[in-house]
Design an enzyme around this catalytic site. Structure first.
Site, PDB file in Angstrom:
ATOM      1  N   HIS A 195      45.901  40.154  38.406  1.00  7.52           N
ATOM      2  CA  HIS A 195      45.271  38.929  37.895  1.00  7.52           C
ATOM      3  C   HIS A 195      45.283  38.985  36.365  1.00  7.52           C
ATOM      4  O   HIS A 195      45.088  40.057  35.782  1.00  7.52           O
ATOM      5  CB  HIS A 195      43.839  38.803  38.425  1.00  7.52           C
ATOM      6  CG  HIS A 195      43.269  37.461  38.158  1.00  7.52           C
ATOM      7  ND1 HIS A 195      42.792  37.091  36.921  1.00  7.52           N
ATOM      8  CD2 HIS A 195      43.127  36.370  38.959  1.00  7.52           C
ATOM      9  CE1 HIS A 195      42.381  35.841  36.975  1.00  7.52           C
ATOM     10  NE2 HIS A 195      42.570  35.374  38.208  1.00  7.52           N
ATOM     11  N   GLU A 232      49.736  31.470  38.313  1.00  2.00           N
ATOM     12  CA  GLU A 232      48.584  30.992  37.554  1.00  2.00           C
ATOM     13  C   GLU A 232      48.920  31.021  36.068  1.00  2.00           C
ATOM     14  O   GLU A 232      48.862  32.095  35.448  1.00  2.00           O
ATOM     15  CB  GLU A 232      47.365  31.909  37.777  1.00  2.00           C
ATOM     16  CG  GLU A 232      46.873  31.960  39.185  1.00  2.00           C
ATOM     17  CD  GLU A 232      45.409  32.408  39.244  1.00  2.00           C
ATOM     18  OE1 GLU A 232      44.618  31.661  39.824  1.00  2.00           O
ATOM     19  OE2 GLU A 232      45.076  33.475  38.715  1.00  2.00           O
TER      20      GLU A 232
HETATM   21  P1  PGA Z   1      39.854  29.076  38.209  1.00  6.51           P
HETATM   22  O1  PGA Z   1      40.401  30.563  38.443  1.00  6.51           O
HETATM   23  O2  PGA Z   1      40.080  28.317  39.497  1.00  6.51           O
HETATM   24  O3  PGA Z   1      38.416  29.261  37.883  1.00  6.51           O
HETATM   25  O4  PGA Z   1      40.656  28.503  37.085  1.00  6.51           O
HETATM   26  C1  PGA Z   1      41.542  30.824  39.183  1.00  6.51           C
HETATM   27  C2  PGA Z   1      41.811  32.306  39.137  1.00  6.51           C
HETATM   28  O5  PGA Z   1      41.825  32.855  38.037  1.00  6.51           O
HETATM   29  O6  PGA Z   1      42.003  32.964  40.167  1.00  6.51           O
END
Ligand code: PGA
Length: 250
Positions: free
Chosen positions: A91, A163
């Site tokens: 992450h 992401e």
């Molecule tokens: P968020 O986080 O939906 O709060 O933007 C997503 C993540 O980092 O897994």
């Protein structure tokens, strides 16, 4: 659809168990084709597992060794024992806060897969890379190094979460169109990496400021198999709304 609820450090074990019980109740008859995975902090895993029946449990990280002199770390073996089915790896918050490299993430990925759990490998570019226009090569490098040495036998246990770092709350989401472009690139990479047929097995998720308002738009294209949701997944009502929005998708 796969909905991964990354609880980050927002909820205590009891709060997460309560959230799971509420979502389980709300799921009755409404879940459609949705598989929900809730990922609490380490101390919350056992209570979460007890509270869950349809929902699966995942962890937010793990170590790459089975045992040893690693104070404060948690092994894949322990996570398996408490009932985890998925582990989030790489992450961007771990990469940024703890300096995790692709190589380190790759070692963890191998350990998780060897222990019979699924990986949710996070990839995503910082804003500077997006502005520079080199997102595609950045993502390919993360994939190449993150999946290094992982054989196609494990392809079915691989989930890739795209992401964009700048899109994670409080950043604000990417556009669905741009997310689909990268999701397709990830799919092409996986087919090249694991072979045309087996390369279709890994699921591809989008994450970054997903909420009940935008969840549907990010799942309109078949390049996306689900969503990795942070902040908006920490409230049962909001998580159920998101599930409701995507329940009839694939
Ligand atoms: P968020 O986080 O939906 O709060 O933007 C997503 C993540 O980092 O897994």
């Amino acid at each position: 659809m796969l909905i991964v609820a990354n609880q980050k450090m927002y909820r205590t074990p009891k709060e997460t168990a309560r959230l799971i019980r509420k979502v389980e109740t709300g799921l009755v008859g409404a879940a459609g084709k949705v598989q929900v995975v809730v990922c609490p902090t380490f101390p919350g895993l056992s209570l979460a597992k007890e509270a869950a029946s349809k929902i699966k449990i995942g962890a937010q990280d793990c170590h790459y060794k089975q045992l040893g002199q690693f104070t404060g770390d948690v092994s894949p073996k322990s996570l398996k024992e408490v009932g985890c089915k998925y582990i989030i790896l790489g992450h961007s918050e771990r990469r940024a806060n703890w300096g995790e490299t692709n190589e380190f993430v790759n070692a963890k990925a191998k350990a998780v897969l060897r222990n019979g759990m699924k990986i949710i490998l996070c990839v995503g570019e910082p804003r500077s890379v997006r502005v520079l226009g080199t997102t595609k090569s950045y993502i390919k490098k993360e994939l190449r190094e993150g999946l290094e040495g992982i054989s196609k036998d494990y392809a079915k246990d691989v989930v890739i979460a795209y992401e964009p770092i700048w899109a994670i709350s409080p950043g604000g989401p990417d556009t669905p169109e741009d997310a689909f472009v990268i999701a397709r690139l990830i799919r092409d990479f996986l087919k090249e990496r694991f072979g045309k047929q087996i390369g279709k097995k890994p699921k591809v998720l989008y994450g970054g400021s997903i909420n009940a308002k935008n969840a549907k738009s990010f799942t309109e294209d078949e390049s996306i198999d689900g969503l990795l949701v942070g902040k908006a997944s920490t409230d049962a009502k909001s998580l159920l709304e998101i599930i409701e929005k995507v329940k009839n998708k694939r």
